[in-house]
Design an enzyme around this catalytic site. Structure first.
Site, PDB file in Angstrom:
ATOM      1  N   SER A 124     -20.857  11.801 -14.300  1.00 42.66           N
ATOM      2  CA  SER A 124     -20.905  11.682 -12.846  1.00 42.66           C
ATOM      3  C   SER A 124     -20.558  10.234 -12.456  1.00 42.66           C
ATOM      4  O   SER A 124     -19.517   9.720 -12.881  1.00 42.66           O
ATOM      5  CB  SER A 124     -22.279  12.125 -12.341  1.00 42.66           C
ATOM      6  N   ASP A 136     -16.929  22.822 -10.824  1.00 38.93           N
ATOM      7  CA  ASP A 136     -17.662  21.684 -10.290  1.00 38.93           C
ATOM      8  C   ASP A 136     -16.928  21.171  -9.058  1.00 38.93           C
ATOM      9  O   ASP A 136     -15.755  20.782  -9.151  1.00 38.93           O
ATOM     10  CB  ASP A 136     -17.754  20.589 -11.347  1.00 38.93           C
ATOM     11  N   HIS A 191     -20.918  20.618 -13.506  1.00 38.50           N
ATOM     12  CA  HIS A 191     -21.038  19.161 -13.508  1.00 38.50           C
ATOM     13  C   HIS A 191     -21.735  18.628 -14.767  1.00 38.50           C
ATOM     14  O   HIS A 191     -22.890  18.968 -15.037  1.00 38.50           O
ATOM     15  CB  HIS A 191     -21.811  18.737 -12.261  1.00 38.50           C
TER      16      HIS A 191
END
Length: 497
Positions: free
Chosen positions: A190, A431, A456
């Site tokens: 991320s 995602d 994700h």
């Protein structure tokens, strides 16, 4: 004085708490390796063993790496952890796997991040986990309260300083262990995935390669479409269930219709069993927006929360109206509670406060709702309003072009093809943040590894026996790429000797 500082910090928390609703018609979707509403699942034997083998250290870190003013030499303690159980040692030039902490405490990531611990035995790798400045136990100025109290103390809180921190810690570790010839592989997910890719580009003499999982490095400066994130959320719901998608799409107008009636907000509160009185329909809509985006972003196997949510919406008894079906989805997704907290996603946690500052300074990601085929009402991103609100909140203007100026982004394929190397950009195409990710190979060593059904950061989480075959193969692909990097490095090392 302590009482005054506490009041100032609470005032800041209140301002940040109301910030999302004041700038946008919805909450900005969060980054992070795991969904906010998840408790840590049952840990595997390997993850428990990894936690038990970790040793904690604190590095005396420089506050400001880029100035020579006297106050720049102020220091703070930065936490890092090492697991040396499987390391082959410096004499064998065995690799060092490094996890870059992001916008939360390392304590939150350690139970779920498995890429290092799952692969350390076969690589004979040292495992290192470094915490991001201003999070967890790596907070300058003694406390989060002091660190966030004004423009001066917040000014050292940015990604550029953070990756310089990582460089300093890694050089310290390599020197301490006499491991100058041990290749370093950086891993992040991320925001941490963005940091991993940027670290490789800025510090190639320290990191041999990087795994950047679900890193939306193109979601800056209008490179990726503003509506990209929510278009994938919509697509995920539509592919899961057309009727679920239609119910949600129709629900926004129904919420506003009920809210506009006399005592309408009270009626909505009862329908959705809210813990506190609604101040406006936006409270409920923000909450639902966060649930839907989170369900799509973290739609991990084997539970697949998006499917759970839609099954409840579709499975409501015959005659249940639109809002009743939506409420059934909320209960299925959140669990059965005595009431539902509309402020759940805006609570003034350390991560929320820290990330609010980061997005109001350099990490300006222009994410908005589009009206075309979206299951969400229109809500385009308004940069001017964003800048004004951030200046009002923090006293400084955001720099929306800084990320692409410092790290690059425009014409990324051409640029990285010329000078970059050894980066894996991994993305699951379900995602929503993959809309800002690198989805095509850039060169022979800057590679995109994608999965059609992935979500994700799924590839860097702890491996489980229940993982689908496509996820197992994704991880194997990434491991083979890293094996090649390390083999080439050892060949070069031998040749130079």
């Amino acid at each position: 004085m302590d009482t005054l500082r506490s009041f100032q910090l609470l005032s800041l928390f209140f301002l940040v708490f109301t910030f999302s609703a004041s700038v946008f018609a919805f909450n900005m979707p969060r980054l992070g390796t795991q969904r906010k509403t998840t408790q840590h699942e049952h840990q595997t034997t390997s993850s428990i063993s990894n936690l038990e083998d970790l040793k904690t250290y604190y590095y005396t870190q420089t506050l400001d790496h880029f100035n020579y003013r006297p106050d720049s030499y102020t220091t703070f303690k930065q936490r890092y952890m090492i697991n040396s159980r499987y390391w082959g040692g410096a004499n064998a030039s065995a690799p060092i796997f490094v996890y870059l902490g992001a916008e939360e405490s390392l304590d939150d990531d350690l139970p779920i991040i498995g890429f290092l611990s799952d692969n350390a035995p076969s690589f004979k790798a040292l495992q290192v986990y470094i915490e991001h400045r201003y999070y967890g136990k790596s907070v300058p100025f003694g406390s989060m309260e002091a660190a966030l109290k004004n423009e001066s103390t917040r000014g050292y809180f940015n990604s550029v300083q953070a990756i310089a921190d990582y460089a300093a810690v890694l050089l310290h570790i390599k020197k301490k262990l006499s491991a100058e010839n041990s290749p370093v592989i950086i891993v992040g997910g991320s925001y941490g995935g963005m940091l991993a890719s940027w670290f490789r580009l800025k510090y190639p003499h320290i990191a041999l390669g990087a795994v950047a999982s679900s890193a939306p490095i193109l979601y800056f400066d209008t490179i990726a479409p503003q509506a990209g994130y929510y278009s994938i959320v919509t697509k995920d719901f539509k592919e899961t269930s057309e009727s679920c998608y239609e119910t949600i799409r129709k629900s926004w107008a129904e919420i506003d219709r009920v809210a506009s009636k006399p005592h309408g907000l009270e009626a909505l509160g009862k329908r959705f069993n809210t813990c506190n009185r609604l101040n406006g329909s936006v409270d409920l809509k923000d909450y639902l927006d966060s649930i839907y985006s989170e369900a799509a972003q973290y739609n991990h196997p084997p539970t697949y929360p998006l499917s759970v949510l839609c099954s409840a919406i579709d499975g409501a008894s015959v005659g249940t109206d639109t809002l009743g079906r939506v409420y059934a989805g909320v209960v299925a997704y959140m669990g059965n509670h005595t009431c539902y907290d509309m402020d759940l996603y805006n609570r003034p946690t350390e991560t929320h406060e820290g990330w609010s500052w980061q997005t109001c300074s350099e990490m300006v990601m222009p994410i908005g709702h589009d009206s075309k085929d979206s299951m969400f009402p229109p809500a385009p991103f308004n940069l001017n309003k964003f800048i004004n609100e951030c200046k009002s909140l923090y006293g400084v203007k955001p720099q929306p072009h800084w990320v692409t100026t410092y790290y690059g982004g425009q014409d990324l394929k051409l640029t990285l093809h010329r000078f970059g190397s050894n980066i894996i950009f991994s993305n699951g195409l379900r995602d929503p943040y993959s809309s800002g990710g690198v989805l095509e190979n850039i060169s022979e060593s800057i590679l995109a590894v994608t999965t059609v059904n992935g979500s994700h950061c799924l590839d860097i989480l702890v491996a489980k026996p229940s993982d689908p075959q496509w996820l197992v193969m994704q991880r194997k692909t990434e491991v083979k790429i890293i094996e090649k990097w390390i083999a080439n490095y050892h060949d070069d090392l031998l040749a130079l000797k």
